[in-house]
Design a protein around this motif. Structure first.
Motif, PDB file in Angstrom:
ATOM      1  N   LEU A 340     -46.622 -20.694  58.030  1.00 45.47           N
ATOM      2  CA  LEU A 340     -45.330 -21.096  57.484  1.00 45.47           C
ATOM      3  C   LEU A 340     -45.235 -22.607  57.390  1.00 45.47           C
ATOM      4  O   LEU A 340     -45.811 -23.325  58.212  1.00 45.47           O
ATOM      5  N   ILE A 341     -44.487 -23.095  56.384  1.00 41.87           N
ATOM      6  CA  ILE A 341     -44.253 -24.533  56.257  1.00 41.87           C
ATOM      7  C   ILE A 341     -42.763 -24.784  56.054  1.00 41.87           C
ATOM      8  O   ILE A 341     -42.020 -23.912  55.588  1.00 41.87           O
ATOM      9  N   ASP A 342     -42.322 -26.018  56.396  1.00 37.93           N
ATOM     10  CA  ASP A 342     -40.933 -26.393  56.148  1.00 37.93           C
ATOM     11  C   ASP A 342     -40.840 -27.166  54.845  1.00 37.93           C
ATOM     12  O   ASP A 342     -41.828 -27.315  54.113  1.00 37.93           O
ATOM     13  N   ILE A 343     -39.662 -27.704  54.544  1.00 32.21           N
ATOM     14  CA  ILE A 343     -39.420 -28.370  53.271  1.00 32.21           C
ATOM     15  C   ILE A 343     -40.295 -29.606  53.087  1.00 32.21           C
ATOM     16  O   ILE A 343     -40.592 -30.030  51.971  1.00 32.21           O
ATOM     17  N   ASN A 344     -40.767 -30.172  54.199  1.00 35.20           N
ATOM     18  CA  ASN A 344     -41.639 -31.354  54.143  1.00 35.20           C
ATOM     19  C   ASN A 344     -43.115 -30.980  54.137  1.00 35.20           C
ATOM     20  O   ASN A 344     -43.976 -31.837  54.317  1.00 35.20           O
ATOM     21  N   GLU A 345     -43.380 -29.686  53.959  1.00 36.23           N
ATOM     22  CA  GLU A 345     -44.747 -29.144  53.907  1.00 36.23           C
ATOM     23  C   GLU A 345     -45.482 -29.282  55.233  1.00 36.23           C
ATOM     24  O   GLU A 345     -46.722 -29.290  55.269  1.00 36.23           O
ATOM     25  N   LYS A 346     -44.743 -29.369  56.325  1.00 35.08           N
ATOM     26  CA  LYS A 346     -45.351 -29.407  57.644  1.00 35.08           C
ATOM     27  C   LYS A 346     -45.450 -27.994  58.205  1.00 35.08           C
ATOM     28  O   LYS A 346     -44.534 -27.188  58.045  1.00 35.08           O
ATOM     29  N   ALA A 347     -46.571 -27.711  58.851  1.00 36.96           N
ATOM     30  CA  ALA A 347     -46.776 -26.386  59.435  1.00 36.96           C
ATOM     31  C   ALA A 347     -45.754 -26.146  60.540  1.00 36.96           C
ATOM     32  O   ALA A 347     -45.411 -27.048  61.308  1.00 36.96           O
ATOM     33  N   VAL A 348     -45.264 -24.920  60.595  1.00 33.78           N
ATOM     34  CA  VAL A 348     -44.268 -24.542  61.594  1.00 33.78           C
ATOM     35  C   VAL A 348     -44.869 -23.480  62.509  1.00 33.78           C
ATOM     36  O   VAL A 348     -45.306 -22.423  62.045  1.00 33.78           O
ATOM     37  N   ALA A 349     -44.902 -23.770  63.795  1.00 27.73           N
ATOM     38  CA  ALA A 349     -45.444 -22.827  64.766  1.00 27.73           C
ATOM     39  C   ALA A 349     -44.417 -21.742  65.058  1.00 27.73           C
ATOM     40  O   ALA A 349     -43.238 -22.030  65.289  1.00 27.73           O
ATOM     41  N   ILE A 350     -44.854 -20.495  65.036  1.00 27.82           N
ATOM     42  CA  ILE A 350     -43.970 -19.362  65.307  1.00 27.82           C
ATOM     43  C   ILE A 350     -43.249 -19.525  66.645  1.00 27.82           C
ATOM     44  O   ILE A 350     -42.055 -19.273  66.777  1.00 27.82           O
ATOM     45  N   ASN A 351     -43.976 -19.967  67.657  1.00 27.73           N
ATOM     46  CA  ASN A 351     -43.405 -20.067  69.004  1.00 27.73           C
ATOM     47  C   ASN A 351     -42.209 -21.009  69.076  1.00 27.73           C
ATOM     48  O   ASN A 351     -41.345 -20.871  69.944  1.00 27.73           O
ATOM     49  N   ASN A 352     -42.164 -21.997  68.167  1.00 34.12           N
ATOM     50  CA  ASN A 352     -41.090 -22.993  68.197  1.00 34.12           C
ATOM     51  C   ASN A 352     -39.828 -22.524  67.469  1.00 34.12           C
ATOM     52  O   ASN A 352     -38.804 -23.210  67.505  1.00 34.12           O
ATOM     53  N   LEU A 353     -39.899 -21.375  66.812  1.00 28.88           N
ATOM     54  CA  LEU A 353     -38.752 -20.906  66.023  1.00 28.88           C
ATOM     55  C   LEU A 353     -37.698 -20.192  66.860  1.00 28.88           C
ATOM     56  O   LEU A 353     -36.530 -20.156  66.492  1.00 28.88           O
ATOM     57  N   PHE A 354     -38.123 -19.632  67.986  1.00 35.99           N
ATOM     58  CA  PHE A 354     -37.252 -18.698  68.688  1.00 35.99           C
ATOM     59  C   PHE A 354     -36.736 -19.261  70.006  1.00 35.99           C
ATOM     60  O   PHE A 354     -37.011 -18.738  71.082  1.00 35.99           O
ATOM     61  N   THR A 355     -35.972 -20.354  69.904  1.00 34.95           N
ATOM     62  CA  THR A 355     -35.353 -20.938  71.095  1.00 34.95           C
ATOM     63  C   THR A 355     -34.156 -20.114  71.554  1.00 34.95           C
ATOM     64  O   THR A 355     -33.724 -20.223  72.693  1.00 34.95           O
ATOM     65  N   LYS A 356     -33.609 -19.300  70.642  1.00 33.45           N
ATOM     66  CA  LYS A 356     -32.576 -18.327  71.000  1.00 33.45           C
ATOM     67  C   LYS A 356     -32.719 -17.123  70.075  1.00 33.45           C
ATOM     68  O   LYS A 356     -33.577 -17.103  69.177  1.00 33.45           O
ATOM     69  N   ASN A 357     -31.902 -16.114  70.284  1.00 38.15           N
ATOM     70  CA  ASN A 357     -32.016 -14.912  69.460  1.00 38.15           C
ATOM     71  C   ASN A 357     -31.965 -15.269  67.970  1.00 38.15           C
ATOM     72  O   ASN A 357     -31.130 -16.081  67.547  1.00 38.15           O
ATOM     73  N   THR A 358     -32.862 -14.649  67.193  1.00 38.80           N
ATOM     74  CA  THR A 358     -33.032 -15.072  65.803  1.00 38.80           C
ATOM     75  C   THR A 358     -33.127 -13.884  64.856  1.00 38.80           C
ATOM     76  O   THR A 358     -33.800 -12.894  65.147  1.00 38.80           O
ATOM     77  N   VAL A 359     -32.444 -14.022  63.721  1.00 41.67           N
ATOM     78  CA  VAL A 359     -32.566 -13.076  62.621  1.00 41.67           C
ATOM     79  C   VAL A 359     -33.524 -13.676  61.593  1.00 41.67           C
ATOM     80  O   VAL A 359     -33.291 -14.778  61.102  1.00 41.67           O
ATOM     81  N   VAL A 360     -34.609 -12.975  61.301  1.00 40.67           N
ATOM     82  CA  VAL A 360     -35.568 -13.421  60.290  1.00 40.67           C
ATOM     83  C   VAL A 360     -35.393 -12.546  59.052  1.00 40.67           C
ATOM     84  O   VAL A 360     -35.506 -11.321  59.130  1.00 40.67           O
ATOM     85  N   PHE A 361     -35.107 -13.168  57.911  1.00 41.36           N
ATOM     86  CA  PHE A 361     -34.977 -12.399  56.677  1.00 41.36           C
ATOM     87  C   PHE A 361     -35.808 -13.042  55.567  1.00 41.36           C
ATOM     88  O   PHE A 361     -36.311 -14.159  55.722  1.00 41.36           O
ATOM     89  N   PHE A 362     -35.959 -12.325  54.444  1.00 40.31           N
ATOM     90  CA  PHE A 362     -36.882 -12.751  53.400  1.00 40.31           C
ATOM     91  C   PHE A 362     -36.181 -12.827  52.045  1.00 40.31           C
ATOM     92  O   PHE A 362     -35.212 -12.120  51.794  1.00 40.31           O
ATOM     93  N   TRP A 363     -36.716 -13.700  51.194  1.00 41.65           N
ATOM     94  CA  TRP A 363     -36.176 -13.790  49.844  1.00 41.65           C
ATOM     95  C   TRP A 363     -37.210 -14.370  48.889  1.00 41.65           C
ATOM     96  O   TRP A 363     -38.187 -14.980  49.310  1.00 41.65           O
TER      97      TRP A 363
END
Length: 463
Positions: A340-363
């Motif tokens: 996964l990447i963010d708007i700045n094209e930097k890689a995003v680690a899965i582990n860093n996404l879930f600091t609290k309960n999270t809803v993941v959806f797709f579009w």
């Protein structure tokens, strides 16, 4: 639009949409010469695959100008598929046709045009396909409406499309064999909506409509030849079968998922006498069931019944592989890693996404109605459940397409990310429906990997 039909749909059944990489010789008949060529703008690779009945019969290499031309001495008339990873489209060849295509991968379907002998038939199919896709996109919330409103809307659309079909049929004067596909594309889109309405409406609104449907509502089924082998891999027909089998247990919604789906297997076994179609339908039922019920013991009981009825050994292996992937998404397991990447094209680690309960959806930007409704829904949920994070993952083919959509919509209530490799994330996270949602606990453990964002009971999962 391409994503709604071919990426998720979402699906058309994987058993009918997956284009295998094995090779098979087409039937040889004298005097059936044909040419196939064209140009691919912004190609994703140097290869195009020509397929018949879901099997690759030729691999074509683009030249240094991204063009190609192949002569076939004996190409049997009928419906084929050409694939340029990760997209595909269907193409119809008659005796001595000479078809040239031109397309831009940034807008695969919307840019695809045909020229040469046989072009009018194929351009008609593309026009009708795009009309159906636009209607599907615009009809996303139509299934929430009362029956009278729903019926009036789909009848109006069908009548307009039928007028278009009849006009082009007269102008082009196509063959009876081609008309099988043209008429199927027209009718199956309409029939699919009629099959979907009862169970989708109830799922979204908790309102049962089956008992209120008028007498004769399903009379259209009498028009359908369920055992016509020519339609086995024709996507409008396959999509209809999926919806029809989801709807046959309309009156049995109180039964467990296992019972309903075993019943579907037996209905398919009795309804389809054509072995190829029967196997295709059985495979689809198995695929869809595995996404709905993550009970290991139920899965085993269901698959035991599926293996008794299916004779397709290769697809049985695929179903087993999907079941194994689903096992990796069971509650309390860690979400498999994805690129996964963010708007700045930097890689995003899965582990860093879930600091609290999270809803993941797709579009995807190809399904504008869904992306707007999904983000609206999330905005509402965000205000009601501030203790939850909301992560939106875009599955467009290019990050440029994704960024253009972000600039247009300016979403503010979500963390927006892009999946760099759709095929990889699709396989790891078993993404088959655009409205699919995953609930992840703080720390990264899965709470529920298979939820619909538009389920009437969705908020119960957030409490």
């Amino acid at each position: 639009m391409i994503a709604y039909l071919k990426k998720i749909l979402l699906l058309l059944p994987i058993t009918s949409i997956t284009l295998l990489c094995s090779c098979k010789q087409g039937t040889k008949e004298e005097g059936y010469k044909a040419y196939f060529g064209g140009e691919i703008i912004n190609p994703n690779s140097k290869y195009i695959f020509l397929c018949k009945d879901n099997e690759v019969i030729d691999t074509i290499v683009l030249d240094d100008k991204n063009r190609f031309l192949k002569k076939y001495d004996s190409l049997v008339p009928g419906m084929y598929t050409f694939k340029h990873e990760p997209e595909y489209q269907q193409i119809y060849f008659e005796k001595n046709d000479s078809l040239m295509i031109r397309l831009n991968t940034n807008e695969f379907d919307n840019s695809l045009t045909f020229c040469g002998r046989g072009d009018e038939k194929n351009n008609f199919l593309m026009e009708l396909f795009l009309k159906n896709e636009a209607d599907k996109n615009a009809s996303f919330d139509l299934y929430d409406k009362d029956f009278k409103t729903f019926s009036k809307a789909i009848d109006k659309n069908y009548n307009a499309s039928k007028a278009f079909y009849l006009r082009r049929q007269t102008e082009v004067g196509w063959s009876e064999d081609f008309d099988l596909y043209a008429k199927s594309m027209l009718d199956m889109h309409y029939f699919t909506k009629k099959e979907m309405y009862p169970f989708v409406h109830e799922r979204r609104t908790n309102e049962e409509v089956c008992k209120y449907l008028p007498k004769g509502y399903y009379d259209f089924r009498k028009q359908i030849d369920f055992n016509n082998e020519k339609l086995t891999s024709f996507s409008p027909f396959v999509r209809y079968l999926t919806s029809m089998l989801n709807n046959v247990t309309c009156k049995d919604n109180d039964e467990k998922s296992l019972q309903n789906n075993v019943k579907k297997l037996h209905i398919a076994d009795s309804l389809f006498t054509n072995v190829k179609i029967k196997n295709s339908v059985l495979n689809n039922i198995a695929f869809m069931y595995l996404l709905e019920d993550q009970n290991i013991m139920s899965n085993k009981e269901f698959l035991d019944e599926y293996f008794k009825l299916s004779t397709d050994k290769e697809k049985q292996k695929e179903i087993k592989k999907i079941e194994e992937s689903i096992q990796n998404l069971l509650p309390n397991k860690s979400l498999p890693n994805a690129d996964l990447i963010d708007i700045n094209e930097k890689a995003v680690a899965i582990n860093n996404l879930f600091t609290k309960n999270t809803v993941v959806f797709f579009w995807t930007s190809e399904a504008s109605s869904h992306l707007e409704l999904a983000h609206q829904r999330v905005t509402e949920l965000k205000s009601k459940y501030p203790n939850w994070n909301f992560v939106a993952i875009n599955i467009d083919n290019s990050d440029k397409q994704w960024k253009n959509s972000l600039a247009k919509y300016n979403f503010k209530n979500t963390t927006e990310l892009h999946a760099k490799n759709f095929q990889d994330i699709k396989e790891k996270w078993v993404i088959t429906k655009i409205h699919r949602v995953m609930l992840i606990n703080a720390g990264g453990k899965i709470k529920n990997g298979f939820v619909s964002l538009f389920d009437a009971n969705f908020e119960n999962y957030l409490k």
